[in-house]
Design an enzyme around this catalytic site. Structure first.
Site, PDB file in Angstrom:
ATOM      1  N   ARG A 137     -62.390 -27.695   1.728  1.00 29.68           N
ATOM      2  CA  ARG A 137     -60.937 -27.636   1.793  1.00 29.68           C
ATOM      3  C   ARG A 137     -60.378 -27.695   0.373  1.00 29.68           C
ATOM      4  O   ARG A 137     -60.900 -28.432  -0.482  1.00 29.68           O
ATOM      5  CB  ARG A 137     -60.454 -28.841   2.587  1.00 29.68           C
ATOM      6  CG  ARG A 137     -58.962 -28.919   2.803  1.00 29.68           C
ATOM      7  CD  ARG A 137     -58.473 -27.897   3.778  1.00 29.68           C
ATOM      8  NE  ARG A 137     -57.152 -28.204   4.292  1.00 29.68           N
ATOM      9  CZ  ARG A 137     -56.388 -27.316   4.913  1.00 29.68           C
ATOM     10  NH1 ARG A 137     -56.819 -26.079   5.105  1.00 29.68           N
ATOM     11  NH2 ARG A 137     -55.213 -27.658   5.378  1.00 29.68           N
ATOM     12  N   THR A 407     -56.502 -16.847   9.507  1.00 27.12           N
ATOM     13  CA  THR A 407     -57.629 -17.676   9.172  1.00 27.12           C
ATOM     14  C   THR A 407     -58.717 -16.913   9.884  1.00 27.12           C
ATOM     15  O   THR A 407     -58.421 -16.028  10.685  1.00 27.12           O
ATOM     16  CB  THR A 407     -57.412 -19.075   9.807  1.00 27.12           C
ATOM     17  OG1 THR A 407     -56.337 -19.680   9.128  1.00 27.12           O
ATOM     18  CG2 THR A 407     -58.624 -19.977   9.726  1.00 27.12           C
ATOM     19  N   THR A 425     -59.862 -19.918   5.317  1.00 29.41           N
ATOM     20  CA  THR A 425     -58.471 -19.452   5.351  1.00 29.41           C
ATOM     21  C   THR A 425     -57.813 -19.443   3.986  1.00 29.41           C
ATOM     22  O   THR A 425     -58.249 -20.147   3.065  1.00 29.41           O
ATOM     23  CB  THR A 425     -57.639 -20.373   6.279  1.00 29.41           C
ATOM     24  OG1 THR A 425     -56.365 -19.782   6.504  1.00 29.41           O
ATOM     25  CG2 THR A 425     -57.449 -21.763   5.704  1.00 29.41           C
ATOM     26  N   ASN A 427     -54.526 -19.876   4.485  1.00 30.28           N
ATOM     27  CA  ASN A 427     -53.386 -20.376   5.246  1.00 30.28           C
ATOM     28  C   ASN A 427     -52.636 -19.203   5.864  1.00 30.28           C
ATOM     29  O   ASN A 427     -52.943 -18.803   6.964  1.00 30.28           O
ATOM     30  CB  ASN A 427     -52.466 -21.291   4.431  1.00 30.28           C
ATOM     31  CG  ASN A 427     -51.522 -22.070   5.339  1.00 30.28           C
ATOM     32  OD1 ASN A 427     -51.851 -22.303   6.500  1.00 30.28           O
ATOM     33  ND2 ASN A 427     -50.359 -22.447   4.848  1.00 30.28           N
ATOM     34  N   ASP A 449     -49.731 -27.151   4.105  1.00 26.57           N
ATOM     35  CA  ASP A 449     -50.330 -27.988   5.156  1.00 26.57           C
ATOM     36  C   ASP A 449     -50.094 -29.479   4.902  1.00 26.57           C
ATOM     37  O   ASP A 449     -50.332 -30.306   5.768  1.00 26.57           O
ATOM     38  CB  ASP A 449     -51.839 -27.718   5.280  1.00 26.57           C
ATOM     39  CG  ASP A 449     -52.132 -26.470   6.111  1.00 26.57           C
ATOM     40  OD1 ASP A 449     -51.200 -25.946   6.747  1.00 26.57           O
ATOM     41  OD2 ASP A 449     -53.296 -26.032   6.127  1.00 26.57           O
ATOM     42  N   SER A 478     -55.909 -30.422   7.965  1.00 29.64           N
ATOM     43  CA  SER A 478     -56.158 -29.092   8.520  1.00 29.64           C
ATOM     44  C   SER A 478     -56.403 -29.202  10.010  1.00 29.64           C
ATOM     45  O   SER A 478     -56.800 -30.257  10.498  1.00 29.64           O
ATOM     46  CB  SER A 478     -57.392 -28.499   7.840  1.00 29.64           C
ATOM     47  OG  SER A 478     -57.788 -27.312   8.475  1.00 29.64           O
ATOM     48  N   GLY A 501     -53.864 -21.787  13.175  1.00 30.20           N
ATOM     49  CA  GLY A 501     -53.008 -22.882  12.727  1.00 30.20           C
ATOM     50  C   GLY A 501     -53.173 -24.081  13.633  1.00 30.20           C
ATOM     51  O   GLY A 501     -54.296 -24.459  13.994  1.00 30.20           O
TER      52      GLY A 501
HETATM   53  O1  DON Z   1     -55.954 -25.546   7.859  1.00 30.33           O
HETATM   54  C1  DON Z   1     -55.089 -25.290   8.690  1.00 30.33           C
HETATM   55  O2  DON Z   1     -54.889 -25.967   9.678  1.00 30.33           O
HETATM   56  C2  DON Z   1     -54.225 -24.055   8.495  1.00 30.33           C
HETATM   57  N1  DON Z   1     -54.077 -23.793   7.077  1.00 30.33           N
HETATM   58  C3  DON Z   1     -54.869 -22.905   9.220  1.00 30.33           C
HETATM   59  C4  DON Z   1     -54.021 -21.646   9.135  1.00 30.33           C
HETATM   60  C5  DON Z   1     -54.332 -20.669  10.211  1.00 30.33           C
HETATM   61  O3  DON Z   1     -55.171 -20.879  11.040  1.00 30.33           O
HETATM   62  C6  DON Z   1     -53.519 -19.417  10.200  1.00 30.33           C
HETATM   63  N2  DON Z   1     -54.074 -18.444  11.111  1.00 30.33           N
HETATM   64  N3  DON Z   1     -54.111 -18.217  12.201  1.00 30.33           N
END
Ligand code: DON
Length: 597
Positions: A137, A407, A425, A427, A449, A478, A501
């Site tokens: 991360r 992602t 990702t 993001n 985030d 995350s 997300g």
């Molecule tokens: O780490 C996370 O939770 C977010 N940055 C993930 C972003 C994401 O999954 C966007 N796509 N669908």
């Protein structure tokens, strides 16, 4: 716990009595009237006699499969696929972002011998092999402060939090992939990266998905001259996309490992772009970045060990959800029935309440992991759950969402049953849209985030707390939750995970419930319609496929239900007890099938 729950459940009449705790792994459906054999199901997973790769984009899956064929293990396959995705799926595959990897390999671990464990004990012995997680991360730069995204009016400046260079956290992907490969891979890094380098240098035919996705992101990409030159106007499907600068950066990493990214010309270009454009990342930040080997979180679900990503990853919330839901007879109530969906949505709200309030980067803030996963706490949460009525978010208290569309998650099985689940990702799709000049890669906007202001929603509608405030070196919380499931005797079974997300955790939950409780095969488990709830906003998002009568029943229990766009892309693999493996690419975003070794 059952004593408390049972009368409630009987009273409700809408929920079946909690069923048996333990189920045989191969049970296809728990209710006798509803048993379908694998071959009779509507969706078919891919099959391989040996290993396979399930990723979003088939050229990247083929890159990983080629590495398996050359004698690579699941980690080599995952690393090869991830680097290839940085080329063929630039909306999510990346060098400038971060992610998490969970892996299991048979036999003794090579990591100590390779000097990877120095004092730490991140590995978990299971099934005659070793499981470990890699945390790559991104981290906040040393100059970042808790109020970084607040404007003069004390409100969050959303553009600064998502589209500026301030939105970029120190990238972790190159360090993470290099660490995983060095400590657990079998082949040399240059060999594992060769397919990605070829795809970047020779180019590849642009898919409809990539063309559409570039068109959708054009306004953000347009704002940066380097991104504009590389990606706009969006190439038409079938046109060759060559990325020679990216090929050179990949070659540098192949030759020098992570130093090829965190030091030297790539680092110089990144730091210079930051200095010019008002970003914070310095040479010291890049040199200080470390990917980490960490111990996966473990909890049994109906006799199956489930391993997932600890904070700052999403696995704790996933394991809480499995724990809350374990005694419910969801199979008896039926897939997609209001009687199953209601407790699932309520459990989601309860688990997100904990997430919003208490979770952050355990390296910097105390996170009560053991308490949150304890039977006592999960029983207490379950007791809050009213089987007849939705508890409105304000009543439950705490702190919602637009689908970020990218992602990406990949899962790999090798011929020895080794498994890798990797979610990565930038993001947003294409991160903040800003590319590092001359280096061919985009930067993340992962700083969004973090909690920019307690109680105020981020891009995914998450209203998070002080535990996730911005602080130097801290990793933002995350939802990414790469997950491995084992058979009751410890042998490896499933690798899964998803983008989406804040919907990642609930997507993974439903893939697991569909496979383990409802008896769907892997492809059906991945394809089945999903719901999502996260406390705020106070509603259930449901994909197409929820029946109108289930919806009416949920509304009668007090839920507000909204038809939502497709959620997640849970590319998954499964090791067969008899040898060989299955793969299922999520049809929601499939650009092609899983690829066999
Ligand atoms: O780490 C996370 O939770 C977010 N940055 C993930 C972003 C994401 O999954 C966007 N796509 N669908």
């Amino acid at each position: 716990m059952k004593a408390v729950l049972l009368p409630l459940l009987l009273l409700a009449g809408t929920l079946a009595v909690p069923g048996a705790q333990a189920q045989a792994p191969a049970v296809l459906a728990a209710s006798e009237s509803n048993v379908l054999l694998e071959g009779e199901q509507r969706f078919r997973p891919q099959w391989s006699a040996r290993g396979l790769v399930a990723a979003q984009e088939p050229l990247a899956s083929a890159a990983g499969a080629a590495i398996l064929r050359q004698g690579g293990n699941a980690v080599d396959g995952a690393v090869a696929t991830a680097f290839a995705l940085a080329v063929t799926l630039p909306q999510a595959g990346n060098l400038g972002g971060g992610g998490f990897l969970l892996l299991w390999l048979p036999g003794p671990s090579p990591a100590r011998q390779r000097g990877c464990l120095a004092g730490a004990a991140p590995e978990l012995a299971i099934g005659g092999g070793t499981a470990v997680a890699v945390n790559f991360r991104e981290t906040a730069p040393a100059a970042a402060t808790a109020t970084l995204f607040l404007g003069p009016d004390g409100q969050v400046d959303r553009a600064r939090a998502t589209r500026s260079l301030l939105s970029t956290a120190v990238p972790g992907s190159v360090a993470g992939l290099a660490l995983a490969q060095r400590c657990y891979g079998r082949l040399p890094l240059p060999q594992v990266m060769a397919p990605a380098i070829r795809l970047a240098a020779d180019g590849f035919p642009v898919s409809k998905e990539l063309s559409d996705s570039l068109a959708a992101a054009a306004p953000r990409l347009q704002a940066d001259p380097v991104s504009r030159r590389q990606f706009l106007p969006p190439p038409l499907p079938g046109t060759r996309l060559r990325q020679s600068e990216l090929a050179a950066t990949l070659r540098r990493i192949a030759a020098e490992g992570e130093n090829g990214f965190y030091r030297g010309p790539v680092a110089n270009a990144l730091v210079a772009a930051m200095a010019r454009g008002g970003g914070l990342i310095s040479h010291n930040d890049l040199r200080a970045y470390r990917a980490r080997l960490v111990r996966p979180l473990r909890r049994e679900f109906r006799g199956h060990p489930v391993l997932s990503m600890p904070p700052p990853g999403g696995g704790l919330t996933l394991l809480q959800l499995l724990g809350i839901l374990e005694p419910f007879d969801l199979a008896g109530s039926g897939l997609n029935a209001a009687a199953s969906l209601h407790p699932m949505a309520e459990a989601m709200n309860l688990a997100y309440r904990d997430r919003n309030a208490l979770l952050g980067d355990p390296d910097q803030v105390p996170v009560p992991v053991e308490r949150l996963l304890s039977a006592a706490h999960l029983d207490a949460l379950r007791r809050r759950l009213d089987p007849r009525r939705h508890i409105p978010a304000p009543a439950l208290e705490a702190a919602a969402a637009r689908e970020g569309t990218n992602t990406t998650h990949l899962s790999v099985a090798d011929r020895q049953g080794g498994l890798a689940a990797l979610t990565t990702t930038l993001n947003f799709p294409y991160g903040n849209g800003i590319s590092v000049p001359g280096m061919g890669f985009l930067l993340n906007n992962e700083m969004d985030d973090f909690t920019a202001l307690p109680g105020s929603a981020n891009a995914f509608g998450l209203r998070q707390g002080a535990a996730n405030a911005i602080a130097p070196g801290r990793r933002p919380l995350s939802s990414m939750a790469p997950t491995l499931v084992f058979r009751p005797d410890g042998r490896p079974w499933i690798a899964t995970g998803s983008p989406g997300g804040s919907r990642i955790i609930t997507t993974v939950l439903q893939v697991l419930l569909n496979r383990m409780v409802h008896g769907l095969n892997l492809a059906g488990a991945v394809a089945a319609p999903r719901i999502h709830s996260q406390l705020w906003p106070d509603r259930i998002d449901a994909e197409e496929g929820l029946s109108p009568d289930s919806r009416r029943l949920l509304e009668a229990m007090g839920h507000s239900v909204r038809q939502a766009p497709a959620m997640g892309a849970a590319n998954s693999v499964e090791v067969l007890a008899a040898g060989g493996s299955l793969g299922a690419v999520d049809p929601r975003r499939a650009e092609g099938p899983a690829v066999a070794e």
